[in-house]
Design an enzyme around this catalytic site. Structure first.
Site, PDB file in Angstrom:
ATOM      1  N   GLU A   1      43.923  48.960  35.565  1.00 26.14           N
ATOM      2  CA  GLU A   1      43.620  50.349  35.210  1.00 26.14           C
ATOM      3  C   GLU A   1      44.856  51.196  34.929  1.00 26.14           C
ATOM      4  O   GLU A   1      45.175  52.130  35.681  1.00 26.14           O
ATOM      5  CB  GLU A   1      42.759  50.997  36.308  1.00 26.14           C
ATOM      6  CG  GLU A   1      41.419  50.299  36.499  1.00 26.14           C
ATOM      7  CD  GLU A   1      40.516  50.989  37.516  1.00 26.14           C
ATOM      8  OE1 GLU A   1      40.954  51.920  38.187  1.00 26.14           O
ATOM      9  OE2 GLU A   1      39.350  50.564  37.633  1.00 26.14           O
TER      10      GLU A   1
ATOM     11  N   GLU B   1      35.229  44.987  37.129  1.00 27.08           N
ATOM     12  CA  GLU B   1      34.769  45.861  38.219  1.00 27.08           C
ATOM     13  C   GLU B   1      33.555  46.637  37.760  1.00 27.08           C
ATOM     14  O   GLU B   1      33.534  47.185  36.652  1.00 27.08           O
ATOM     15  CB  GLU B   1      35.834  46.907  38.607  1.00 27.08           C
ATOM     16  CG  GLU B   1      36.959  46.386  39.415  1.00 27.08           C
ATOM     17  CD  GLU B   1      37.940  47.487  39.823  1.00 27.08           C
ATOM     18  OE1 GLU B   1      37.524  48.656  39.993  1.00 27.08           O
ATOM     19  OE2 GLU B   1      39.129  47.150  39.957  1.00 27.08           O
TER      20      GLU B   1
HETATM   21  O1  IFM Z   1      38.521  51.397  44.384  1.00 25.44           O
HETATM   22  C1  IFM Z   1      38.782  51.516  43.025  1.00 25.44           C
HETATM   23  C2  IFM Z   1      39.656  50.387  42.543  1.00 25.44           C
HETATM   24  O2  IFM Z   1      40.860  50.323  43.228  1.00 25.44           O
HETATM   25  C3  IFM Z   1      39.976  50.554  41.075  1.00 25.44           C
HETATM   26  N1  IFM Z   1      38.793  50.787  40.298  1.00 25.44           N
HETATM   27  C4  IFM Z   1      37.856  51.782  40.773  1.00 25.44           C
HETATM   28  C5  IFM Z   1      37.503  51.521  42.218  1.00 25.44           C
HETATM   29  C6  IFM Z   1      36.493  52.559  42.713  1.00 25.44           C
HETATM   30  O3  IFM Z   1      37.016  53.839  42.605  1.00 25.44           O
END
Ligand code: IFM
Length: 441
Positions: A167, A352
């Site tokens: 990210e 994710e």
């Molecule tokens: O917890 C985070 C993760 O570290 C990165 N992506 C989003 C998740 C939820 O906010």
């Protein structure tokens, strides 16, 4: 859950994801300090001023945690390696305890039939490098390339896939413009530099990975489905600006070697001189793209404010504990847009997707029906994108465990496994059991 393995291609992978600082416990194993340790010490930055010193004590419980993945019938585990743990000063002396730990962890995955999906950086900038400006320092790509080499030489022979960075929008914009994450800056010059340096670091890491003979390498980007909150050209332009800053900057940097005009209009005056010369290295070919998707963004023009002159507004859909709208169609649209406009048949993983809820243990169980629906709907959205031609190869739920949710401390619970932070007891939630059933357990 209303899906089963046989709904997906035979080699489609199901897994769960975590990140080092959020679960390991940085107090263990002679890890160095990172910018989250100091960010958390300032009142107002993190709920309860909580940090990741203990987190889920995964450094101690890693074997039991891997057992949970195996028992759920997962195919893969997405984990990250802490830069500050491996190189406590960010550069120079290597912490051999850290390398031994990641060695054990990867071997543990293989022993349990789990494919290791390694993310090299998930946000622990070592304090010694943060002192030198962290992501704003023009040498950060070299430091990151060195870390990439150290960790790849130790575990690269056994991982199934490697992502350079998790990210980059959060690493750069959320942390240097919006100030919500460490280092907590609100400075456009620092932002522009971090936005560029993080991709330059990705490019430098890709070069190292290739030189080390590493296969199956990519990057994980976070996407939001951006829409105008109201009709009208100004609001449409605001949504387009947000889309350019959050989604297209990183995607187009990597796939086209250019940045979108709508973002350059604010950031270009603050980029480092000669940034164009780095674009070829930034857009080196990758083997796969990771997509993190949680929600949509509804934007309103805010004409009396500084660039980007827009503000997000809450929408009408049901929301999670984070206040994020549940919008599975945005995942399908994102995946479809990727293959149609950017990457063609390049493999994509949903690296994710998940939701936080105020989960409680009652009578030894945690009932989380909202999460069961959430997962079902997003897995279905993934399936729809495959049907319309996107080469999606896997789906990772965020997260295996409740964990340290950055500025929200331990209040938000994303896990399919509940963690009691006093006793470190793990309680698989109903969603965990339903996921396992869907996977044939
Ligand atoms: O917890 C985070 C993760 O570290 C990165 N992506 C989003 C998740 C939820 O906010």
């Amino acid at each position: 859950m209303d899906f089963k393995r046989s709904d997906f291609p035979e080699d489609f992978l199901f897994g769960a994801a975590t990140a080092a600082y959020q679960i390991e416990g940085s107090a263990h194993g002679a890890a160095g300090s990172c910018h989250w340790d100091s960010f958390a010490r300032v009142p107002g930055n993190v709920i309860g001023a909580e940090d990741g010193r203990r987190a889920c004590d995964h450094y101690l419980y890693w074997a039991a945690d891997l057992d949970l993945l195996r028992a759920a019938g997962m195919d893969a585990y997405r984990f990250s390696t802490s830069w500050a743990r491996v190189l406590p000063e960010g550069r120079g002396p290597v912490n051999t305890e850290a390398l031994d730990f990641y060695d054990r962890l990867v071997d543990g995955m293989l022993e349990r039939g789990l494919r290791p999906f390694h993310t090299i950086y998930h946000w622990e900038m070592p304090s010694a490098l943060a002192d030198l400006g962290g992501w704003t320092n023009p040498d950060v790509h070299n430091w990151f390339a060195d870390f990439t080499q150290v960790i790849t030489r130790r575990i690269g022979d056994r991982v199934h896939a490697t992502a350079t960075i998790n990210e980059p929008w959060c690493v750069a914009y959320l942390s240097h413009f919006l100030g919500h994450h460490a280092p907590g800056l609100r400075d456009i010059r620092a932002t522009a530099r971090a936005m560029h340096h993080v991709l330059k670091a990705h490019g430098a890491a890709m070069e190292v990975l290739r030189a080390e003979g590493q296969e199956n390498c990519g990057i994980v980007l976070n996407f939001e489905a951006d829409e105008p909150a109201e009709d009208g050209p100004d609001h449409a332009a605001a949504a387009a600006r947000q889309d350019a800053i959050m989604n297209r900057w990183f995607l187009e940097g990597i796939t086209r070697g250019s940045y979108p005009e709508e973002a350059l209009e604010g950031l270009e005056p603050h980029l480092p001189a000669g940034w164009q010369d780095d674009m070829a290295a930034i857009s080196r070919p990758i083997d796969w793209l990771g997509v993190n998707y949680y929600t949509r963004g509804l934007m309103l023009a805010a004409p009396d404010t500084a660039w980007p002159a827009m503000e997000p507004v809450p929408g009408p859909l049901p929301r999670t504990q984070m206040g994020w709208e549940v919008y599975p169609k945005g995942l399908e649209d994102t995946l479809t847009r990727l293959s149609r406009d950017y990457i063609g048949a390049l493999p994509v993983y949903v690296t994710e997707n998940g939701m936080a809820w105020d989960d409680r243990v009652t009578g030894g169980a945690v009932h989380d029906p909202a999460r069961i629906s959430f997962i079902s709907e997003h897995v279905r959205a993934t399936r729809n994108a495959i049907d319309t031609g996107t080469n999606v190869r896997g789906f990772f739920y965020w997260s295996l465990l409740d964990n340290y949710e950055w500025a929200f401390g331990y209040e938000k619970r994303f896990g399919i496994v509940h963690v009691d932070y006093e006793t470190m007891t793990r309680t698989p939630k109903t969603s965990y059991h339903e996921f396992a059933k869907a996977l044939g357990q």
